[in-house]
Scaffold this active site. Structure first.
Site, PDB file in Angstrom:
ATOM      1  N   ASP A 297      -7.277   2.962  -3.278  1.00  0.00           N
ATOM      2  CA  ASP A 297      -8.012   2.972  -2.015  1.00  0.00           C
ATOM      3  C   ASP A 297      -8.314   4.420  -1.658  1.00  0.00           C
ATOM      4  O   ASP A 297      -7.408   5.227  -1.489  1.00  0.00           O
ATOM      5  CB  ASP A 297      -7.166   2.316  -0.925  1.00  0.00           C
ATOM      6  CG  ASP A 297      -7.872   2.260   0.423  1.00  0.00           C
ATOM      7  OD1 ASP A 297      -9.071   2.602   0.491  1.00  0.00           O
ATOM      8  OD2 ASP A 297      -7.228   1.864   1.413  1.00  0.00           O
TER       9      ASP A 297
ATOM     10  N   LYS B 292      -1.032  -0.847  -4.452  1.00  0.00           N
ATOM     11  CA  LYS B 292      -2.268  -0.151  -4.089  1.00  0.00           C
ATOM     12  C   LYS B 292      -1.934   1.302  -3.799  1.00  0.00           C
ATOM     13  O   LYS B 292      -1.076   1.592  -2.961  1.00  0.00           O
ATOM     14  CB  LYS B 292      -2.924  -0.782  -2.854  1.00  0.00           C
ATOM     15  CG  LYS B 292      -4.212  -0.073  -2.454  1.00  0.00           C
ATOM     16  CD  LYS B 292      -4.944  -0.801  -1.328  1.00  0.00           C
ATOM     17  CE  LYS B 292      -4.445  -0.404   0.033  1.00  0.00           C
ATOM     18  NZ  LYS B 292      -5.290  -0.970   1.122  1.00  0.00           N
TER      19      LYS B 292
ATOM     20  N   ASP C 231     -14.323  -2.067   2.350  1.00  0.00           N
ATOM     21  CA  ASP C 231     -13.370  -2.331   3.431  1.00  0.00           C
ATOM     22  C   ASP C 231     -14.053  -2.000   4.752  1.00  0.00           C
ATOM     23  O   ASP C 231     -14.626  -2.861   5.419  1.00  0.00           O
ATOM     24  CB  ASP C 231     -12.121  -1.482   3.208  1.00  0.00           C
ATOM     25  CG  ASP C 231     -11.094  -1.597   4.329  1.00  0.00           C
ATOM     26  OD1 ASP C 231     -11.316  -2.347   5.295  1.00  0.00           O
ATOM     27  OD2 ASP C 231     -10.050  -0.921   4.255  1.00  0.00           O
TER      28      ASP C 231
ATOM     29  N   SER D 130       0.845  -1.195   0.000  1.00  0.00           N
ATOM     30  CA  SER D 130       0.000   0.000   0.000  1.00  0.00           C
ATOM     31  C   SER D 130       0.879   1.243   0.000  1.00  0.00           C
ATOM     32  O   SER D 130       1.775   1.379   0.845  1.00  0.00           O
ATOM     33  CB  SER D 130      -0.911  -0.009   1.230  1.00  0.00           C
ATOM     34  OG  SER D 130      -1.738   1.130   1.253  1.00  0.00           O
TER      35      SER D 130
ATOM     36  N   LYS E 204      -3.159   5.024  -2.493  1.00  0.00           N
ATOM     37  CA  LYS E 204      -4.152   5.843  -1.788  1.00  0.00           C
ATOM     38  C   LYS E 204      -4.489   7.034  -2.670  1.00  0.00           C
ATOM     39  O   LYS E 204      -3.598   7.660  -3.264  1.00  0.00           O
ATOM     40  CB  LYS E 204      -3.590   6.334  -0.451  1.00  0.00           C
ATOM     41  CG  LYS E 204      -3.228   5.225   0.529  1.00  0.00           C
ATOM     42  CD  LYS E 204      -4.455   4.585   1.143  1.00  0.00           C
ATOM     43  CE  LYS E 204      -4.067   3.597   2.228  1.00  0.00           C
ATOM     44  NZ  LYS E 204      -5.238   2.996   2.896  1.00  0.00           N
TER      45      LYS E 204
ATOM     46  N   GLU F 110     -11.305   0.839  -3.859  1.00  0.00           N
ATOM     47  CA  GLU F 110     -11.662   0.434  -2.500  1.00  0.00           C
ATOM     48  C   GLU F 110     -12.272   1.589  -1.703  1.00  0.00           C
ATOM     49  O   GLU F 110     -11.705   2.684  -1.635  1.00  0.00           O
ATOM     50  CB  GLU F 110     -10.403  -0.079  -1.798  1.00  0.00           C
ATOM     51  CG  GLU F 110     -10.606  -0.579  -0.389  1.00  0.00           C
ATOM     52  CD  GLU F 110      -9.290  -1.032   0.245  1.00  0.00           C
ATOM     53  OE1 GLU F 110      -9.300  -1.336   1.454  1.00  0.00           O
ATOM     54  OE2 GLU F 110      -8.256  -1.073  -0.451  1.00  0.00           O
TER      55      GLU F 110
ATOM     56  N   GLY G 125      -4.271  -5.081   5.419  1.00  0.00           N
ATOM     57  CA  GLY G 125      -3.274  -4.963   6.475  1.00  0.00           C
ATOM     58  C   GLY G 125      -3.514  -3.740   7.336  1.00  0.00           C
ATOM     59  O   GLY G 125      -4.097  -2.748   6.884  1.00  0.00           O
TER      60      GLY G 125
ATOM     61  N   LYS H 174     -10.271  -7.851   6.818  1.00  0.00           N
ATOM     62  CA  LYS H 174      -9.337  -7.476   7.883  1.00  0.00           C
ATOM     63  C   LYS H 174      -9.853  -8.079   9.178  1.00  0.00           C
ATOM     64  O   LYS H 174     -10.877  -7.638   9.707  1.00  0.00           O
ATOM     65  CB  LYS H 174      -9.243  -5.956   8.026  1.00  0.00           C
ATOM     66  CG  LYS H 174      -8.510  -5.255   6.903  1.00  0.00           C
ATOM     67  CD  LYS H 174      -8.495  -3.756   7.140  1.00  0.00           C
ATOM     68  CE  LYS H 174      -7.763  -3.024   6.027  1.00  0.00           C
ATOM     69  NZ  LYS H 174      -7.900  -1.545   6.174  1.00  0.00           N
TER      70      LYS H 174
END
Length: 295
Positions: A108, A80, A158, A54, A82, A133, A210, A182
């Site tokens: 995300d 991934k 999520d 991430s 952000k 996400e 994570g 998660k």
């Protein structure tokens, strides 16, 4: 027994991560006593799992590309990014160009967008993403449904997914076609297993998110990610991604030039399969322990 932790704590509202930590500790002790590993209990079907990483919001585009390049060289199998309003189409396009059309890339949003942003988010279709996400607020399933109808990129939830009930409800409504599992957010690994099983029955892919775990939590997450429904690389980064020293022996990615490039090995020893480095914990303690005795 670990299965009794959630029912025993059901009277406590919320605090899912604390409950998950307690359940994991009891589960670890129970499995060590039985001589079994978490992977065995969970039903792991692989010895190695694919790992993603991430990548946060960078100060500049150049710094973002440098960071992503480093992770690619380390062997990570999926990136991934952000994103947030003002930091979305341009950085995603730049990273897609860096990775090439075959590179696994997802984004995300961490609830940063609103319904007004649906046309903009639909433009992400141009970049061939694995998924987008949690673009909207946790409780706002309706807007996730609208986005899923407006774009080709799969929508993944999520923070909205707290247990098997919310997972199945979101899938049935069309709010998500991929689920991030998660265990901490779901109150424990046993609930995470139920979510995995329900999603697999509905043919919905899952992946393991994570939350900056130390080696203790990472070991359990890697075991979870070895289940058959986890068909996408998870945020199961190597220890060095976050820690100079891990509280267990560090998790290290397979040789970047070898067969297990971008993968972590599933622990097969009893319990979590890892051992706490007690000398490190003692060294990091701010003060010595106080032992109370009767009388």
């Amino acid at each position: 027994l670990a299965a009794s932790v959630a029912p025993t704590l059901a009277f406590v509202a919320g605090h899912r991560m604390a409950k998950a930590a307690l359940e994991a500790a009891v589960l670890d002790a129970e499995l060590r006593a039985q001589g079994r590993s978490m992977g065995e209990l969970f039903g792991a079907t692989r010895d190695w799992v694919d790992c993603g990483v991430s990548v946060g919001i960078a100060p500049t585009l150049e710094e973002l590309l440098d960071e992503v390049t480093g992770y690619v060289e380390e062997g990570y199998r999926r990136i991934k990014l952000k994103i947030k309003p003002g930091w979305d189409l341009v950085p995603v396009g730049a990273v897609r160009e860096l990775l090439g059309p075959a590179g696994l890339l997802q984004v995300d949003a961490n609830t940063a967008y609103t319904a007004d942003d649906i046309p903009l988010l639909a433009e992400l279709d141009a970049f061939g993403l694995l998924l987008i996400e949690q673009p909207f607020a946790e409780e706002d399933l309706a807007t996730h449904v609208r986005l899923a109808e407006a774009c080709e990129t799969p929508v993944c939830l999520d923070e909205s997914i707290l247990d098997v009930t919310t997972a199945v409800d979101a899938i049935d409504r069309g709010a998500t076609s991929v689920v991030n599992i998660k265990p901490g957010r779901m109150g424990g690994y046993l609930e995470a297993l139920r979510v995995h099983d329900a999603c697999r029955a509905l043919d919905v892919p899952v992946w393991c998110g994570g939350m900056l775990e130390t080696g203790v939590g990472r070991a359990a997450n890697v075991a979870l990610a070895a289940l058959p429904g986890f068909t996408l690389p998870g945020d199961t980064s190597a220890s060095a991604r976050y820690f100079a020293e891990d509280v267990t022996e560090p998790f290290v990615l397979g040789d970047p030039a070898g067969e297990h490039r971008g993968q972590l090995r599933v622990p097969d020893a009893t319990g979590t399969g890892v051992t706490l480095r007690e000398e490190l914990v003692r060294g990091w303690a701010t003060r010595p322990p106080v032992v109370l005795t009767a009388g």
